[in-house]
Design an enzyme around this catalytic site. Structure first.
Site, PDB file in Angstrom:
ATOM      1  N   LYS A  11       0.841  -1.204   0.000  1.00 55.93           N
ATOM      2  CA  LYS A  11       0.000   0.000   0.000  1.00 55.93           C
ATOM      3  C   LYS A  11       0.882   1.263   0.000  1.00 55.93           C
ATOM      4  CE  LYS A  11      -3.678  -2.686   2.005  1.00 55.93           C
ATOM      5  NZ  LYS A  11      -4.877  -2.764   2.791  1.00 55.93           N
ATOM      6  N   HIS A  95      -8.363  -3.069  -6.346  1.00 55.68           N
ATOM      7  CA  HIS A  95      -8.288  -3.206  -4.892  1.00 55.68           C
ATOM      8  C   HIS A  95      -9.407  -2.388  -4.250  1.00 55.68           C
ATOM      9  CE1 HIS A  95      -6.886  -2.803  -0.776  1.00 55.68           C
ATOM     10  NE2 HIS A  95      -6.238  -3.923  -0.990  1.00 55.68           N
ATOM     11  N   GLU A 167     -11.166 -10.144  -1.377  1.00 52.60           N
ATOM     12  CA  GLU A 167     -10.865  -9.381  -0.164  1.00 52.60           C
ATOM     13  C   GLU A 167     -12.153  -8.743   0.348  1.00 52.60           C
ATOM     14  OE1 GLU A 167      -6.426  -8.204  -0.012  1.00 52.60           O
ATOM     15  OE2 GLU A 167      -7.484  -6.639  -1.051  1.00 52.60           O
TER      16      GLU A 167
HETATM   17  P1  13P Z   1      -4.643  -6.250   5.641  1.00 51.97           P
HETATM   18  O1  13P Z   1      -3.884  -7.556   5.536  1.00 51.97           O
HETATM   19  O2  13P Z   1      -3.880  -5.173   6.307  1.00 51.97           O
HETATM   20  O3  13P Z   1      -6.016  -6.470   6.208  1.00 51.97           O
HETATM   21  O4  13P Z   1      -4.855  -5.744   4.132  1.00 51.97           O
HETATM   22  C1  13P Z   1      -5.380  -6.609   3.200  1.00 51.97           C
HETATM   23  C2  13P Z   1      -5.258  -5.998   1.857  1.00 51.97           C
HETATM   24  O5  13P Z   1      -5.950  -5.054   1.527  1.00 51.97           O
HETATM   25  C3  13P Z   1      -4.272  -6.567   0.928  1.00 51.97           C
HETATM   26  O6  13P Z   1      -4.459  -6.082  -0.357  1.00 51.97           O
END
Ligand code: 13P
Length: 250
Positions: A11, A95, A167
């Site tokens: 990120k 995403h 996700e």
């Molecule tokens: P986290 O593992 O911090 O919950 O984030 C997941 C994510 O968005 C991976 O792309």
């Protein structure tokens, strides 16, 4: 045989120096990974240096998004050709943060996937429902439209040319993971959907990752599910000791 893929989405974290250091650590930790693949997606500013730091390792490099055009007047965007030029072979697309914070819709996600594939990048196509959608009983409907609209015109004859990542939005960065039953249920549903859209032997080989608060404590159980082929990891991918344990899931 679907080779498991453990992917770290960094990120908007890491300066170039920090990224190179973390990438070096991931390369070392992954050197014994034979039956699984490891990928990292640093921020754009660090990709060039991280690509060099990963030379000779078996860690794959991904961007966190990608434009659909090769070049032109697209201020703020990065093209697949530019990314491939620096050694980036994969691109996270759709995403939940792109969708919910930056307003990207299925149509734009679709363009990005088509663009990535056109220039030989592997899209990591993210889908997921919000908490409201889940509580209203709309999970499968939402996921189905994300999959169908995201893949309009996308040809998949080789399962290695795309990765899907489920996700659930309510599980991202919240410490709240989907139960293994919830994850498996969605993954099986998505695979079934893909089987209706593509050749069955191709759909059965497409990898579907789970993402959302994956950590050393829950990774083994998640990975033991039939249709969970890997993990897309956020927070825990920034800490080598946690990512190490996730890479080495049992
Ligand atoms: P986290 O593992 O911090 O919950 O984030 C997941 C994510 O968005 C991976 O792309």
């Amino acid at each position: 045989m679907r080779t498991p893929l453990i992917a770290g989405n960094w990120k908007m974290h890491m300066t170039v120096n920090e990224a190179v250091e973390l990438a070096g650590a991931v390369a070392r930790l992954s050197s014994d990974a034979r039956d699984r693949e490891v990928m990292i997606a640093p921020p754009y500013t660090a990709l060039f240096e991280v690509a060099r730091a990963l030379e000779g390792s078996n860690v794959l490099l991904s961007s966190q998004n990608v434009c659909w055009e090769e070049k032109g007047a697209f201020t703020g965007e990065i093209s697949p050709v530019m990314l491939k030029d620096i050694g980036c072979s994969m691109a996270i697309i759709g995403h939940s943060e792109r969708r919910h914070v930056f307003g990207e819709d299925n149509k734009m996600v679709n363009k990005r996937i088509l663009g990535a594939q056109k220039f030989g990048m592997v899209p990591v196509f993210c889908i997921g429902e919000t908490l409201d959608e889940r509580e209203a009983g709309h999970t499968f409907k939402v996921l189905e439209s994300q999959v169908r609209e995201g893949l309009v015109g996308v040809e998949i004859s080789d399962p290695a040319t795309i990765v899907v990542a489920y996700e659930p939005v309510w599980a991202i960065g919240t410490g709240k993971t989907a139960t293994v039953v919830q994850a498996q249920e969605v993954h099986a549903f998505v695979r079934e959907l893909l089987a209706g859209m593509y050749q069955k032997n191709v759909a059965s080989e497409i990898r579907i990752l789970y993402g959302g608060s994956v950590n050393p404590e829950n990774v083994d159980a998640l990975m033991s599910e039939e249709d969970v082929d890997g993990a897309l990891v956020g927070g825990a991918a920034l800490k080598p000791e946690l990512f190490d344990r996730i890479i080495h899931f049992q």
